[in-house]
Design a protein around this motif. Structure first.
Motif, PDB file in Angstrom:
ATOM      1  N   HIS A   1       0.823  -1.201   0.000  1.00 51.58           N
ATOM      2  CA  HIS A   1       0.000   0.000   0.000  1.00 51.58           C
ATOM      3  C   HIS A   1       0.861   1.256   0.000  1.00 51.58           C
ATOM      4  O   HIS A   1       0.609   2.217  -0.721  1.00 51.58           O
ATOM      5  CB  HIS A   1      -0.911  -0.011   1.226  1.00 51.58           C
ATOM      6  CG  HIS A   1      -1.831   1.160   1.285  1.00 51.58           C
ATOM      7  ND1 HIS A   1      -1.641   2.204   2.159  1.00 51.58           N
ATOM      8  CD2 HIS A   1      -2.931   1.465   0.556  1.00 51.58           C
ATOM      9  CE1 HIS A   1      -2.590   3.091   1.968  1.00 51.58           C
ATOM     10  NE2 HIS A   1      -3.393   2.677   1.013  1.00 51.58           N
ATOM     11  N   PHE A   2       1.904   1.203   0.814  1.00 52.38           N
ATOM     12  CA  PHE A   2       2.783   2.369   0.913  1.00 52.38           C
ATOM     13  C   PHE A   2       3.465   2.650  -0.424  1.00 52.38           C
ATOM     14  O   PHE A   2       3.547   3.803  -0.866  1.00 52.38           O
ATOM     15  CB  PHE A   2       3.834   2.131   1.995  1.00 52.38           C
ATOM     16  CG  PHE A   2       4.718   3.306   2.250  1.00 52.38           C
ATOM     17  CD1 PHE A   2       4.224   4.479   2.790  1.00 52.38           C
ATOM     18  CD2 PHE A   2       6.078   3.237   1.946  1.00 52.38           C
ATOM     19  CE1 PHE A   2       5.045   5.560   3.029  1.00 52.38           C
ATOM     20  CE2 PHE A   2       6.910   4.319   2.187  1.00 52.38           C
ATOM     21  CZ  PHE A   2       6.387   5.483   2.718  1.00 52.38           C
ATOM     22  N   LEU A   3       3.931   1.612  -1.063  1.00 50.05           N
ATOM     23  CA  LEU A   3       4.651   1.814  -2.321  1.00 50.05           C
ATOM     24  C   LEU A   3       3.711   2.218  -3.448  1.00 50.05           C
ATOM     25  O   LEU A   3       4.100   2.935  -4.367  1.00 50.05           O
ATOM     26  CB  LEU A   3       5.408   0.536  -2.702  1.00 50.05           C
ATOM     27  CG  LEU A   3       6.574   0.182  -1.797  1.00 50.05           C
ATOM     28  CD1 LEU A   3       7.282  -1.059  -2.295  1.00 50.05           C
ATOM     29  CD2 LEU A   3       7.552   1.340  -1.694  1.00 50.05           C
ATOM     30  N   GLU A   4       2.477   1.760  -3.370  1.00 50.28           N
ATOM     31  CA  GLU A   4       1.544   2.067  -4.453  1.00 50.28           C
ATOM     32  C   GLU A   4       1.208   3.553  -4.523  1.00 50.28           C
ATOM     33  O   GLU A   4       0.743   4.042  -5.538  1.00 50.28           O
ATOM     34  CB  GLU A   4       0.259   1.262  -4.288  1.00 50.28           C
ATOM     35  CG  GLU A   4       0.303  -0.018  -5.101  1.00 50.28           C
ATOM     36  CD  GLU A   4      -0.875  -0.916  -4.775  1.00 50.28           C
ATOM     37  OE1 GLU A   4      -1.624  -0.589  -3.836  1.00 50.28           O
ATOM     38  OE2 GLU A   4      -1.011  -1.940  -5.460  1.00 50.28           O
ATOM     39  N   GLY A   5       1.453   4.261  -3.427  1.00 44.78           N
ATOM     40  CA  GLY A   5       1.129   5.683  -3.429  1.00 44.78           C
ATOM     41  C   GLY A   5       2.107   6.532  -4.229  1.00 44.78           C
ATOM     42  O   GLY A   5       1.889   7.722  -4.411  1.00 44.78           O
ATOM     43  N   ALA A   6       3.177   5.927  -4.716  1.00 45.11           N
ATOM     44  CA  ALA A   6       4.220   6.714  -5.378  1.00 45.11           C
ATOM     45  C   ALA A   6       3.738   7.269  -6.712  1.00 45.11           C
ATOM     46  O   ALA A   6       2.995   6.613  -7.433  1.00 45.11           O
ATOM     47  CB  ALA A   6       5.459   5.856  -5.596  1.00 45.11           C
ATOM     48  N   VAL A   7       4.198   8.489  -7.015  1.00 46.22           N
ATOM     49  CA  VAL A   7       3.720   9.137  -8.229  1.00 46.22           C
ATOM     50  C   VAL A   7       4.713   9.084  -9.387  1.00 46.22           C
ATOM     51  O   VAL A   7       4.322   9.137 -10.530  1.00 46.22           O
ATOM     52  CB  VAL A   7       3.353  10.611  -7.975  1.00 46.22           C
ATOM     53  CG1 VAL A   7       2.262  10.695  -6.922  1.00 46.22           C
ATOM     54  CG2 VAL A   7       4.565  11.401  -7.535  1.00 46.22           C
ATOM     55  N   ASP A   8       5.989   8.990  -9.101  1.00 43.22           N
ATOM     56  CA  ASP A   8       6.947   8.844 -10.190  1.00 43.22           C
ATOM     57  C   ASP A   8       8.155   8.055  -9.695  1.00 43.22           C
ATOM     58  O   ASP A   8       8.195   7.619  -8.548  1.00 43.22           O
ATOM     59  CB  ASP A   8       7.352  10.206 -10.759  1.00 43.22           C
ATOM     60  CG  ASP A   8       8.057  11.055  -9.718  1.00 43.22           C
ATOM     61  OD1 ASP A   8       8.307  10.541  -8.614  1.00 43.22           O
ATOM     62  OD2 ASP A   8       8.353  12.224 -10.003  1.00 43.22           O
ATOM     63  N   LEU A   9       9.136   7.910 -10.561  1.00 45.24           N
ATOM     64  CA  LEU A   9      10.252   7.056 -10.218  1.00 45.24           C
ATOM     65  C   LEU A   9      10.976   7.544  -8.968  1.00 45.24           C
ATOM     66  O   LEU A   9      11.295   6.766  -8.067  1.00 45.24           O
ATOM     67  CB  LEU A   9      11.232   6.987 -11.390  1.00 45.24           C
ATOM     68  CG  LEU A   9      12.425   6.076 -11.125  1.00 45.24           C
ATOM     69  CD1 LEU A   9      11.989   4.637 -11.049  1.00 45.24           C
ATOM     70  CD2 LEU A   9      13.496   6.251 -12.181  1.00 45.24           C
TER      71      LEU A   9
END
Lengths: 357, 357
Positions: free
Chosen positions: B113-121
DNA sequence: TTCTGGCACTCTGCCCAGTTGAGTGCCAGG
DNA sequence: CCTGGCACTCAACTGGGCAGAGTGCCAGAA
């Protein structure tokens, strides 16, 4: 020399009353700060008169110390120990008792030479921060030139898929921002070229904050069918411009934290934590006055974890406008004149380098 | 329970001779490692039998300990102190006595869940490194996806001045590299468009290392007058591709260094210094086996400053190919099973996230 | 009034010895 | 081959005594 000054002092002292005393007290404070910074140990009256020719006896110095302590400039860890400057004491020292120590000519040459070797913006920042850490032997922080003050050098649009564009913004400071744009409708090459040309024609050379104003009416100039796509591109562009919180900073010299003091783990931990929080560092630099050098000492710093440190920071930039800040973080017990000299010199030279490139 | 196992043990022990003994010694070593990691204090025979039901007496354990010490797996700080594992002991523990401790389902969900929130590299990498630091409570290192394994998504050419171009390379991992190109002759829009189209047509989708081969003959397809410019662009492009040493890494969790041990400043200083040297970290990660998890313990690490640490690292990537490495650095006295579990899990999920985007 | 030398006082830091307790190695017996 | 017992070692803690640095205060000199 001491023979000259001593009788002189005595003669004068019999006449006026207030000023010489105050002056000597300040001299005592200055001496305390200097010695404490050098030795890291509480400094006593006897050692003081031995190392600085104050022209008075330890007993006199003791009286002055008592007065200084009364006024909150110095402090005793315990009875029968020497004195340590307080934050207030350092503040007075910085404001009235110390002069920024300029770099020597060879040092300046070395700085300039080192920075001139940089090949691009990243490299300039990297070299600057390392240099600063090395010169001051403390933790150095350099903020990347901010978007706010920069101007648009070029805006590029690249079509990846029919509805997916890549927007690239290049600033005069060499910084590049890219964003993906998902368009509501397919965008043809013709429209893309047109848009690209107009964007650059209207916004090229503008200060970034002015760009939204300048481009406000752009969609009106296009066919109604194309307007949604144009608006989407614009909104992404504005978003990229507004996202100043994406300001990057670079750190170096954290190993110098080990020179902090004896009561180690307790002091160093919160500092390391603060250094990992970009937000904290950015706010720290943000509070720096634009042109003048800012020194914040101990509890003057809003962030609690850094209450046992001091921060020396200054803006730098190409030309006379400051585009970003840099600074160092060290123990309150730091060599303020030397640190300030190094910070000022480095800021000046980075500015020059940026202006040239 | 203990009643059952104890007589059993005796009955069996009278018959065979070698194996049960060895097995118990290993159990003792395992127990020592576990206890030492927990308490940070040398562990003695009595405490051992109390906390793990080994089914034998302290005296027996002492004999085993003597043997283990003889063989170099454990070590006594001084006579009449407990034992602590040596690097060799940890090595044996990791290789034969410990199982990677898988993350629990809620933990896995939280990671994902935490990683899925990322918007770009950048955000993916930043989140990953923070997460890893937090999970392991150690220093985390994540290498940006390397260019080597990536493929070309798009190559863009932008004309800044007639003879000055900007080359932008976008990879499938979302990474963007840009370079300035100074052309020997002015480049018109027509040529620029042509070149852009051909570059993308020929190199689009290629693995980066293959690009030079693919584009080798490109200049031949242009007018002789244009060839110098084309060649220049190509050479800059190839240079950018070759410049793998511009690999970036990201760090987090340095504040966890304060949990290192008691003999602080001495241990921590070289580690901080090492962490500032990108080169060192890159080499460290570079030595990681591509697919399997690598654990290097104490003196197994080539870099001297890190001789009192252990490094757990693994490759990660979208698909089954590893495009970069990540890992954690902690004291040799670390929770290996837990750390390895966290590292493996994080690597797996970053891989998934990258594959999806 | 201001500085000075002298004196008594208060601490911290250090050394020393004595004690405690955890832990070991070894040995004789089950 | 394991166990309980025993003597031994050594780090860590404790408390007393001592030295030294530093102070505050006071009476006297300039």
């Amino acid at each position: 020399m001491p023979d000259d000054s001593k009788p002189d002092g005595r003669l004068i002292d019999t006449r006026p009353s207030v000023r010489p005393l105050d002056e000597r007290r300040l001299a005592v404070l200055r001496a305390i700060v200097q010695d404490y910074v050098g030795t890291e140990e509480p400094v006593g009256s006897k050692a003081l008169v031995e190392r600085h020719n104050l022209g008075v006896s330890p007993a006199t110095v003791r009286n002055d110390m008592a007065a200084l302590e009364e006024e909150g400039y110095i402090h005793q860890p315990h009875t029968s120990a020497g004195r340590i400057p307080t934050d207030k004491g350092y503040r007075l020292f910085v404001d009235r008792l110390a002069e920024v120590k300029p770099m020597t000519a060879p040092e300046r040459r070395a700085i300039r030479h080192f920075l001139e070797g940089a090949v691009d913006l990243d490299d300039v920042v990297a070299r600057t921060v390392r240099l600063l850490a090395q010169l001051t032997r403390q933790v150095a922080v350099v903020q990347y030139p901010s978007l706010t003050r920069s101007t648009v050098r070029h805006i590029e649009l690249v079509s990846l898929t029919p509805t997916k564009l890549m927007l690239v913004l290049i600033t005069n400071t060499g910084r590049v921002e890219q964003r993906m744009v998902d368009c509501p409708a397919p965008v043809g090459e013709a429209l893309l070229g047109d848009l690209r040309a107009r964007l650059n024609g209207m916004a090229g050379g503008c200060r970034l904050p002015e760009v939204p104003t300048v481009l406000e009416d752009l969609p009106a100039g296009f066919e109604p069918a194309d307007r949604p796509a144009v608006s989407t591109v614009l909104s992404v562009l504005f978003e990229a411009l507004a996202e100043q919180n994406e300001e990057r900073i670079m750190l170096a010299g954290t190993a110098n934290l080990t020179r902090f003091g004896h009561d180690f783990p307790l002091t160093i931990r919160p500092v390391l934590e603060a250094l990992e929080e970009q937000v904290v560092l950015l706010r720290l630099l943000g509070e720096t006055a634009d042109s003048a050098m800012t020194v914040r000492i101990g509890h003057e710093i809003a962030y609690e974890g850094l209450n046992s440190t001091s921060v020396v920071s200054v803006g730098y930039g190409s030309g006379d406008q400051s585009v970003a800040k840099l600074g160092v973080i060290g123990p309150t017990r730091m060599d303020y004149p030397g640190t300030m000299g190094a910070v000022r010199a480095v800021a000046r030279y980075v500015g020059q380098i940026l202006a040239e490139s």
